[in-house]
Design a protein around this motif. Structure first.
Motif, PDB file in Angstrom:
ATOM      1  N   ARG A  77      -3.076 -39.831 -62.677  1.00 19.85           N
ATOM      2  CA  ARG A  77      -2.323 -38.876 -61.865  1.00 19.85           C
ATOM      3  C   ARG A  77      -1.667 -37.808 -62.740  1.00 19.85           C
ATOM      4  N   ARG A  78      -1.161 -38.204 -63.889  1.00 17.77           N
ATOM      5  CA  ARG A  78      -0.561 -37.243 -64.813  1.00 17.77           C
ATOM      6  C   ARG A  78      -1.592 -36.229 -65.293  1.00 17.77           C
ATOM      7  N   ASP A  79      -2.753 -36.718 -65.691  1.00 18.98           N
ATOM      8  CA  ASP A  79      -3.808 -35.832 -66.177  1.00 18.98           C
ATOM      9  C   ASP A  79      -4.337 -34.917 -65.065  1.00 18.98           C
ATOM     10  N   GLU A  80      -4.445 -35.435 -63.842  1.00 18.89           N
ATOM     11  CA  GLU A  80      -4.871 -34.599 -62.717  1.00 18.89           C
ATOM     12  C   GLU A  80      -3.867 -33.477 -62.469  1.00 18.89           C
ATOM     13  N   ASN A  84      -5.854 -30.410 -63.708  1.00 19.50           N
ATOM     14  CA  ASN A  84      -6.741 -30.110 -62.582  1.00 19.50           C
ATOM     15  C   ASN A  84      -5.969 -29.727 -61.312  1.00 19.50           C
ATOM     16  N   GLY A  85      -4.814 -29.114 -61.484  1.00 17.48           N
ATOM     17  CA  GLY A  85      -4.060 -28.640 -60.333  1.00 17.48           C
ATOM     18  C   GLY A  85      -3.611 -29.726 -59.384  1.00 17.48           C
ATOM     19  N   GLY A  86      -3.473 -30.946 -59.869  1.00 20.47           N
ATOM     20  CA  GLY A  86      -3.012 -32.052 -59.030  1.00 20.47           C
ATOM     21  C   GLY A  86      -4.090 -32.680 -58.173  1.00 20.47           C
ATOM     22  N   LYS A  87      -5.308 -32.203 -58.298  1.00 23.23           N
ATOM     23  CA  LYS A  87      -6.415 -32.752 -57.498  1.00 23.23           C
ATOM     24  C   LYS A  87      -7.234 -33.714 -58.349  1.00 23.23           C
ATOM     25  N   PRO A  88      -7.923 -34.663 -57.706  1.00 30.16           N
ATOM     26  CA  PRO A  88      -8.816 -35.545 -58.472  1.00 30.16           C
ATOM     27  C   PRO A  88      -9.898 -34.733 -59.176  1.00 30.16           C
TER      28      PRO A  88
END
Length: 105
Positions: A77-80, A84-88
């Motif tokens: 979740r941190r990396d997303e 990646n704008g909070g998306k998977p």
């Protein structure tokens, strides 16, 4: 258990610690990962120590697997969020994943 993760008054040591039986893995997958022996030792020590905490508000891991899953999910979740704008992240291409209609002759 506010975050929906398998944490609670449980134990990977079962009867020895007097807790409930670990959650069965169900449809979960085993992950192919290696860690240094000292990291594994610290992980086991942490889970067992956390299971012995007598605090109703503490989110205590039911098992080593639950602890690892929560840690991995937190990092994902941190990396997303960060990359990646909070998306998977997009689904990666898989060798054995069948996509599209079957090919006919």
């Amino acid at each position: 258990m506010s975050n929906g993760l398998p944490f609670g008054k449980g134990s990977i040591l079962g009867k020895e610690l007097g807790g409930q039986a670990p959650v069965s893995p169900g449809t979960k997958e085993k992950i192919p990962a290696y860690v240094a022996p000292d990291v594994m030792n610290r992980l086991r020590n942490t889970v067992v120590a956390m299971q012995r905490i007598d605090d109703e508000d503490a989110e205590v891991p039911v098992s080593l697997s639950a602890y690892v899953e929560a840690a991995v999910l937190e990092r994902i979740r941190r990396d997303e969020r960060e990359y990646n704008g909070g998306k998977p992240f997009p689904q990666r291409r898989q060798k054995n994943l069948k996509t599209g209609p079957p090919v006919t002759k």
